[in-house]
Write a protein that holds these residues in place. Structure first.
Motif, PDB file in Angstrom:
ATOM      1  N   THR A  55      30.508  56.825  69.755  1.00  0.00           N
ATOM      2  CA  THR A  55      30.200  57.171  68.287  1.00  0.00           C
ATOM      3  C   THR A  55      30.224  58.688  68.244  1.00  0.00           C
ATOM      4  O   THR A  55      29.595  59.485  68.979  1.00  0.00           O
ATOM      5  CB  THR A  55      28.738  56.848  68.111  1.00  0.00           C
ATOM      6  N   LEU A  56      30.808  59.064  67.104  1.00  0.00           N
ATOM      7  CA  LEU A  56      31.132  60.633  66.752  1.00  0.00           C
ATOM      8  C   LEU A  56      30.083  61.036  66.135  1.00  0.00           C
ATOM      9  O   LEU A  56      29.336  60.458  65.164  1.00  0.00           O
ATOM     10  CB  LEU A  56      32.462  61.004  66.160  1.00  0.00           C
ATOM     11  N   PRO A  57      29.441  62.610  66.365  1.00  0.00           N
ATOM     12  CA  PRO A  57      28.444  62.948  65.664  1.00  0.00           C
ATOM     13  C   PRO A  57      28.813  63.546  64.037  1.00  0.00           C
ATOM     14  O   PRO A  57      29.870  63.333  63.815  1.00  0.00           O
ATOM     15  CB  PRO A  57      27.865  64.315  66.497  1.00  0.00           C
ATOM     16  N   ASP A  58      27.819  63.597  63.271  1.00  0.00           N
ATOM     17  CA  ASP A  58      27.931  63.745  61.951  1.00  0.00           C
ATOM     18  C   ASP A  58      28.658  65.061  61.496  1.00  0.00           C
ATOM     19  O   ASP A  58      28.977  65.298  60.576  1.00  0.00           O
ATOM     20  CB  ASP A  58      26.519  63.908  61.195  1.00  0.00           C
ATOM     21  N   THR A  59      28.694  66.027  62.759  1.00  0.00           N
ATOM     22  CA  THR A  59      29.302  67.430  62.783  1.00  0.00           C
ATOM     23  C   THR A  59      30.657  67.125  62.737  1.00  0.00           C
ATOM     24  O   THR A  59      31.525  68.097  62.381  1.00  0.00           O
ATOM     25  CB  THR A  59      28.582  68.074  63.609  1.00  0.00           C
ATOM     26  N   VAL A  60      31.495  66.011  63.117  1.00  0.00           N
ATOM     27  CA  VAL A  60      32.688  65.800  63.230  1.00  0.00           C
ATOM     28  C   VAL A  60      33.239  65.252  62.129  1.00  0.00           C
ATOM     29  O   VAL A  60      32.685  64.096  61.484  1.00  0.00           O
ATOM     30  CB  VAL A  60      33.299  64.884  64.457  1.00  0.00           C
ATOM     31  N   GLU A  61      34.060  65.934  61.272  1.00  0.00           N
ATOM     32  CA  GLU A  61      34.851  65.585  60.150  1.00  0.00           C
ATOM     33  C   GLU A  61      35.797  64.556  60.330  1.00  0.00           C
ATOM     34  O   GLU A  61      36.747  64.765  61.047  1.00  0.00           O
ATOM     35  CB  GLU A  61      35.283  66.585  59.245  1.00  0.00           C
ATOM     36  N   ILE A  62      35.654  63.254  59.795  1.00  0.00           N
ATOM     37  CA  ILE A  62      36.569  62.190  59.998  1.00  0.00           C
ATOM     38  C   ILE A  62      37.591  62.327  58.551  1.00  0.00           C
ATOM     39  O   ILE A  62      37.262  62.164  57.608  1.00  0.00           O
ATOM     40  CB  ILE A  62      35.937  60.910  59.708  1.00  0.00           C
ATOM     41  N   ASN A  63      38.894  62.360  59.056  1.00  0.00           N
ATOM     42  CA  ASN A  63      40.019  62.358  57.996  1.00  0.00           C
ATOM     43  C   ASN A  63      40.137  60.886  57.323  1.00  0.00           C
ATOM     44  O   ASN A  63      40.065  59.902  58.296  1.00  0.00           O
ATOM     45  CB  ASN A  63      41.127  62.944  58.471  1.00  0.00           C
ATOM     46  N   THR A  64      40.447  60.708  56.295  1.00  0.00           N
ATOM     47  CA  THR A  64      40.712  59.667  55.623  1.00  0.00           C
ATOM     48  C   THR A  64      42.144  59.008  55.776  1.00  0.00           C
ATOM     49  O   THR A  64      42.988  60.044  55.708  1.00  0.00           O
ATOM     50  CB  THR A  64      40.126  59.118  54.034  1.00  0.00           C
ATOM     51  N   ILE A  65      42.488  57.738  55.407  1.00  0.00           N
ATOM     52  CA  ILE A  65      43.843  57.368  55.450  1.00  0.00           C
ATOM     53  C   ILE A  65      43.948  56.754  54.414  1.00  0.00           C
ATOM     54  O   ILE A  65      43.470  55.813  53.742  1.00  0.00           O
ATOM     55  CB  ILE A  65      44.260  56.496  56.656  1.00  0.00           C
ATOM     56  N   PRO A  66      45.046  57.250  53.583  1.00  0.00           N
ATOM     57  CA  PRO A  66      45.358  56.758  51.960  1.00  0.00           C
ATOM     58  C   PRO A  66      45.563  55.228  52.237  1.00  0.00           C
ATOM     59  O   PRO A  66      46.271  54.723  53.128  1.00  0.00           O
ATOM     60  CB  PRO A  66      46.347  57.286  51.628  1.00  0.00           C
ATOM     61  N   ASP A  67      44.894  54.387  51.350  1.00  0.00           N
ATOM     62  CA  ASP A  67      45.170  53.078  51.468  1.00  0.00           C
ATOM     63  C   ASP A  67      44.828  52.216  52.336  1.00  0.00           C
ATOM     64  O   ASP A  67      45.237  51.066  52.346  1.00  0.00           O
ATOM     65  CB  ASP A  67      46.577  52.684  51.173  1.00  0.00           C
ATOM     66  N   GLN A  68      43.929  52.915  53.384  1.00  0.00           N
ATOM     67  CA  GLN A  68      43.435  51.951  54.494  1.00  0.00           C
ATOM     68  C   GLN A  68      42.010  52.765  54.583  1.00  0.00           C
ATOM     69  O   GLN A  68      41.774  53.226  55.710  1.00  0.00           O
ATOM     70  CB  GLN A  68      44.222  52.580  55.617  1.00  0.00           C
ATOM     71  N   PRO A  69      40.858  52.354  53.855  1.00  0.00           N
ATOM     72  CA  PRO A  69      39.911  53.104  53.753  1.00  0.00           C
ATOM     73  C   PRO A  69      38.788  52.131  54.961  1.00  0.00           C
ATOM     74  O   PRO A  69      37.756  53.036  55.166  1.00  0.00           O
ATOM     75  CB  PRO A  69      39.119  52.182  52.605  1.00  0.00           C
ATOM     76  N   GLU A  70      39.320  51.355  55.797  1.00  0.00           N
ATOM     77  CA  GLU A  70      38.434  50.898  57.023  1.00  0.00           C
ATOM     78  C   GLU A  70      39.184  51.604  58.383  1.00  0.00           C
ATOM     79  O   GLU A  70      38.384  51.492  59.257  1.00  0.00           O
ATOM     80  CB  GLU A  70      38.801  49.214  57.195  1.00  0.00           C
ATOM     81  N   TYR A  71      39.909  52.706  58.031  1.00  0.00           N
ATOM     82  CA  TYR A  71      40.303  53.378  59.039  1.00  0.00           C
ATOM     83  C   TYR A  71      40.130  54.904  58.769  1.00  0.00           C
ATOM     84  O   TYR A  71      40.603  55.308  57.401  1.00  0.00           O
ATOM     85  CB  TYR A  71      41.834  53.121  59.542  1.00  0.00           C
ATOM     86  N   GLY A  72      39.754  55.704  59.636  1.00  0.00           N
ATOM     87  CA  GLY A  72      39.839  57.257  59.627  1.00  0.00           C
ATOM     88  C   GLY A  72      40.267  57.789  60.970  1.00  0.00           C
ATOM     89  O   GLY A  72      40.587  56.963  61.843  1.00  0.00           O
ATOM     90  N   TYR A  73      40.484  59.047  61.085  1.00  0.00           N
ATOM     91  CA  TYR A  73      41.183  59.543  62.224  1.00  0.00           C
ATOM     92  C   TYR A  73      40.638  60.881  62.393  1.00  0.00           C
ATOM     93  O   TYR A  73      39.976  61.629  61.327  1.00  0.00           O
ATOM     94  CB  TYR A  73      42.434  59.623  62.243  1.00  0.00           C
ATOM     95  N   VAL A  74      40.543  61.543  63.507  1.00  0.00           N
ATOM     96  CA  VAL A  74      40.284  62.704  63.944  1.00  0.00           C
ATOM     97  C   VAL A  74      40.963  63.297  65.337  1.00  0.00           C
ATOM     98  O   VAL A  74      41.227  62.409  65.958  1.00  0.00           O
ATOM     99  CB  VAL A  74      38.556  62.981  63.933  1.00  0.00           C
TER     100      VAL A  74
END
Length: 95
Positions: A55-74
């Motif tokens: 689990t990544l801490p709140d301080t890590v910004e997760i990037n969104t993936i267009p048209d795939q709201p159930e996935y993010g990346y960093v």
């Protein structure tokens, strides 16, 4: 005493099964991986291992993936990782 031991073992086994269920493999669509690999994002530093389930801490910004709201990346420690944006848990380490 014997009943207490049996009860404790039963409880341990039932909790162990719940933990195993939480580490189930997630099938990520290929287009999600492709999108993440094509992005130029700076790497953030994270103390410890980055692995599935971390689990990544709140301080890590997760990037969104267009048209795939159930996935993010960093990009963490120079590794691209897919993340569940709701739980902040690592789903897959891509590279």
């Amino acid at each position: 005493m014997k009943k207490l031991v049996i009860s404790a073992v039963s409880l341990f086994l039932s909790l162990g099964g719940a933990a195993v269920g939480q580490t189930a493999t997630v099938t990520v669509p290929g287009e999600v991986r492709t999108y993440v690999l094509e992005q130029q994002s700076p790497s953030v530093t994270f103390e410890g291992d980055v692995a599935v389930g971390t689990t990544l801490p709140d301080t890590v910004e997760i990037n969104t993936i267009p048209d795939q709201p159930e996935y993010g990346y960093v990009v963490v420690n120079k590794k691209r990782v897919l993340v569940n944006p709701n739980t902040r848990a690592v789903i897959e380490v891509i590279e």
